[in-house]
Design a protein around this motif. Structure first.
Motif, mmCIF file in Angstrom:
data_model
loop_
_atom_site.group_PDB
_atom_site.id
_atom_site.type_symbol
_atom_site.label_atom_id
_atom_site.label_comp_id
_atom_site.label_asym_id
_atom_site.label_seq_id
_atom_site.Cartn_x
_atom_site.Cartn_y
_atom_site.Cartn_z
ATOM 1 N N GLU A 162 24.764 9.335 5.847
ATOM 2 C CA GLU A 162 24.472 8.172 5.013
ATOM 3 C C GLU A 162 23.037 7.703 5.223
ATOM 4 O O GLU A 162 22.370 7.259 4.279
ATOM 5 N N PHE A 163 22.562 7.798 6.452
ATOM 6 C CA PHE A 163 21.188 7.420 6.746
ATOM 7 C C PHE A 163 20.210 8.334 6.011
ATOM 8 O O PHE A 163 19.185 7.871 5.490
ATOM 9 N N GLU A 164 20.528 9.615 5.943
ATOM 10 C CA GLU A 164 19.670 10.550 5.213
ATOM 11 C C GLU A 164 19.622 10.193 3.732
ATOM 12 O O GLU A 164 18.556 10.239 3.106
ATOM 13 N N PHE A 165 20.762 9.843 3.164
ATOM 14 C CA PHE A 165 20.778 9.444 1.754
ATOM 15 C C PHE A 165 20.012 8.144 1.540
ATOM 16 O O PHE A 165 19.374 7.949 0.497
ATOM 17 N N ALA A 166 20.076 7.237 2.517
ATOM 18 C CA ALA A 166 19.329 5.988 2.408
ATOM 19 C C ALA A 166 17.827 6.252 2.410
ATOM 20 O O ALA A 166 17.075 5.650 1.629
ATOM 21 N N VAL A 167 17.379 7.162 3.262
ATOM 22 C CA VAL A 167 15.962 7.535 3.287
ATOM 23 C C VAL A 167 15.574 8.173 1.962
ATOM 24 O O VAL A 167 14.489 7.902 1.413
ATOM 25 N N ARG A 168 16.434 9.020 1.437
ATOM 26 C CA ARG A 168 16.166 9.616 0.127
ATOM 27 C C ARG A 168 15.996 8.538 -0.937
ATOM 28 O O ARG A 168 15.077 8.588 -1.771
ATOM 29 N N ASP A 169 16.883 7.552 -0.929
ATOM 30 C CA ASP A 169 16.820 6.495 -1.936
ATOM 31 C C ASP A 169 15.554 5.653 -1.800
ATOM 32 O O ASP A 169 14.979 5.212 -2.807
ATOM 33 N N VAL A 206 18.395 17.452 1.820
ATOM 34 C CA VAL A 206 18.620 18.875 2.060
ATOM 35 C C VAL A 206 19.168 19.111 3.460
ATOM 36 O O VAL A 206 19.269 20.252 3.905
ATOM 37 N N GLY A 207 19.492 18.022 4.161
ATOM 38 C CA GLY A 207 19.970 18.143 5.538
ATOM 39 C C GLY A 207 21.311 18.845 5.613
ATOM 40 O O GLY A 207 22.089 18.880 4.664
ATOM 41 N N GLY A 208 21.569 19.391 6.778
ATOM 42 C CA GLY A 208 22.803 20.131 7.009
ATOM 43 C C GLY A 208 22.509 21.384 7.799
ATOM 44 O O GLY A 208 21.450 21.522 8.419
ATOM 45 N N VAL A 266 15.276 15.479 4.327
ATOM 46 C CA VAL A 266 14.941 15.029 2.981
ATOM 47 C C VAL A 266 13.612 15.648 2.585
ATOM 48 O O VAL A 266 12.627 15.533 3.315
ATOM 49 N N ARG A 267 13.593 16.299 1.437
ATOM 50 C CA ARG A 267 12.350 16.868 0.908
ATOM 51 C C ARG A 267 11.975 16.109 -0.350
ATOM 52 O O ARG A 267 12.820 15.870 -1.215
ATOM 53 N N ALA A 268 10.711 15.708 -0.451
ATOM 54 C CA ALA A 268 10.287 14.895 -1.587
ATOM 55 C C ALA A 268 8.936 15.384 -2.089
ATOM 56 O O ALA A 268 8.147 15.972 -1.356
ATOM 57 N N VAL A 269 8.685 15.116 -3.368
ATOM 58 C CA VAL A 269 7.409 15.448 -4.006
ATOM 59 C C VAL A 269 6.919 14.200 -4.721
ATOM 60 O O VAL A 269 7.659 13.617 -5.524
ATOM 61 N N ASP A 270 5.695 13.775 -4.437
ATOM 62 C CA ASP A 270 5.187 12.579 -5.097
ATOM 63 C C ASP A 270 4.465 12.949 -6.393
ATOM 64 O O ASP A 270 4.409 14.126 -6.786
ATOM 65 N N LEU A 271 3.906 11.957 -7.064
ATOM 66 C CA LEU A 271 3.311 12.171 -8.371
ATOM 67 C C LEU A 271 2.055 13.039 -8.325
ATOM 68 O O LEU A 271 1.621 13.561 -9.352
ATOM 69 N N ASP A 272 1.459 13.169 -7.145
ATOM 70 C CA ASP A 272 0.298 14.048 -6.991
ATOM 71 C C ASP A 272 0.696 15.440 -6.525
ATOM 72 O O ASP A 272 -0.146 16.213 -6.068
ATOM 73 N N HIS A 273 1.998 15.734 -6.597
ATOM 74 C CA HIS A 273 2.541 17.047 -6.212
ATOM 75 C C HIS A 273 2.398 17.318 -4.710
ATOM 76 O O HIS A 273 2.407 18.479 -4.294
ATOM 77 N N ARG A 274 2.277 16.271 -3.918
ATOM 78 C CA ARG A 274 2.238 16.433 -2.468
ATOM 79 C C ARG A 274 3.665 16.474 -1.939
ATOM 80 O O ARG A 274 4.497 15.652 -2.307
ATOM 81 N N VAL A 275 3.944 17.438 -1.062
ATOM 82 C CA VAL A 275 5.298 17.637 -0.545
ATOM 83 C C VAL A 275 5.466 16.863 0.761
ATOM 84 O O VAL A 275 4.597 16.902 1.639
#
Length: 240
Positions: A104-111, A123-125, A133-142
Motif C-alpha cells: 500500500e505504501f508503494e501505491f501511495a508513493v505512485r499516487d 513495479v515492485g514485487g 515505482v518507476r516514473a517518467v516526468d514531462l521531460d522524459h526523465r526516468v
C-alpha cells in the motif's frame, strides 16, 4: 561497456544541454521576432530600408506565426495553472502512511508521483531489480524509486547503506534512470546518508516525505533536481 559513472555524466550533460536550449530558444525567438518586425515594417512602409527584401518577406511570416504559437502556449499554461488552483491536490498525513502495508505504501508513493504530473507505475514485487515505482516526468526523465515502509515510523529499523548501493547498481544500468530515489517513512543510517550523496542517490526520509505528502512537488525537496520544463498544458503525452 562504458562505466556507470561515465554513463551518468553523459546523461547529466545531455539534460543540462537540453534545458539550456529549451530555455534559450524562447528568448531567441522573442529577439528574432523583434528584428523581423522592424525589417517588415521597413519593407512595407518604406520607413526602413530592409536588406534583402525578398528574404525578409519569405522568412518574416513563418517567424511571426511561430511566435504566435509560442505566445499561445504561454497563455494555455497560465490558464491551466489558474484552473488547477481551485482543484484539491492529493495530500496524505504521516499517520496515514505509517498505517499502510508495504505494498500500500508503494501505491501511495505512485499516487504522489502522479499528483506531481509524472507517469508512474508500481513495479515492485519479485524480480523488481530494486525499483518499486518507476516514473517518467514531462521531460522524459526516468525516476527509479525504492520504497521502504516502517510500521513503527521513525522508531523502526533505519534504511542502511546496502539499499543505497543496490539501487544505484540497478537504477542506471537496468532502469536507465535519471534520478534514483529511496523513500521511507522512517530514517536512514549514518553511513547511508554520505554514501547516497557520493553515489547520487536521493534520500526522502520521514521529514521530507511529510512535506511531499502535504502537497509540495518532489523536485522542490530534492537537491540538484530541476523541475520539468515541459508543462501539462503543452499537450505532450509521456509514455512510461
Amino acid at each position: 561497456m562504458p562505466q556507470r559513472g561515465t554513463v551518468d555524466r553523459v546523461r547529466h550533460i545531455r539534460m543540462v544541454v537540453w534545458r539550456t536550449v529549451y530555455r534559450g530558444s524562447g528568448w531567441c525567438l522573442v529577439a528574432l521576432t523583434v528584428c523581423v518586425l522592424g525589417l517588415l515594417a521597413g519593407r512595407w512602409t518604406g520607413w526602413w530600408p530592409s536588406p534583402y527584401p525578398a528574404a525578409v518577406d519569405l522568412a518574416g511570416v513563418p517567424i511571426l506565426l511561430t511566435y504566435a504559437v509560442w505566445m499561445q502556449q504561454r497563455v494555455d499554461r497560465d490558464r491551466w495553472n489558474a484552473a488547477q488552483k481551485g482543484n484539491p491536490r492529493l495530500e496524505m498525513s504521516l499517520e496515514d502512511l505509517d498505517g499502510l502495508g508495504h505494498e500500500e505504501f508503494e501505491f501511495a508513493v505512485r499516487d504522489l508521483l502522479r499528483r506531481d504530473g509524472l507517469a508512474a507505475e508500481r513495479v515492485g514485487g519479485a524480480n523488481d531489480d530494486v525499483c518499486d515505482v518507476r516514473a517518467v516526468d514531462l521531460d522524459h526523465r526516468v525516476w527509479a524509486v525504492q520504497c521502504k515502509h516502517r510500521r513503527d515510523g521513525i522508531r523502526g529499523d533505519a534504511v542502511d547503506v546496502r539499499v543505497v548501493r543496490e539501487l544505484k547498481g540497478t537504477a542506471s544500468d537496468v532502469h536507465k534512470a535519471t534520478f534514483a530515489v529511496i523513500v521511507t517513512n522512517g530514517k536512514f543510517t549514518n553511513k547511508a546518508v554520505p554514501q547516497a550523496r557520493i553515489l547520487g542517490v536521493h534520500l526522502a526520509g520521514r521529514d521530507l516525505l511529510a512535506l511531499w505528502a502535504s502537497g509540495r512537488p518532489l523536485w522542490e525537496l530534492l537537491e540538484h533536481v530541476p523541475p520539468p520544463l515541459r508543462h501539462p498544458a503543452d499537450g505532450r503525452r509521456v509514455a512510461a
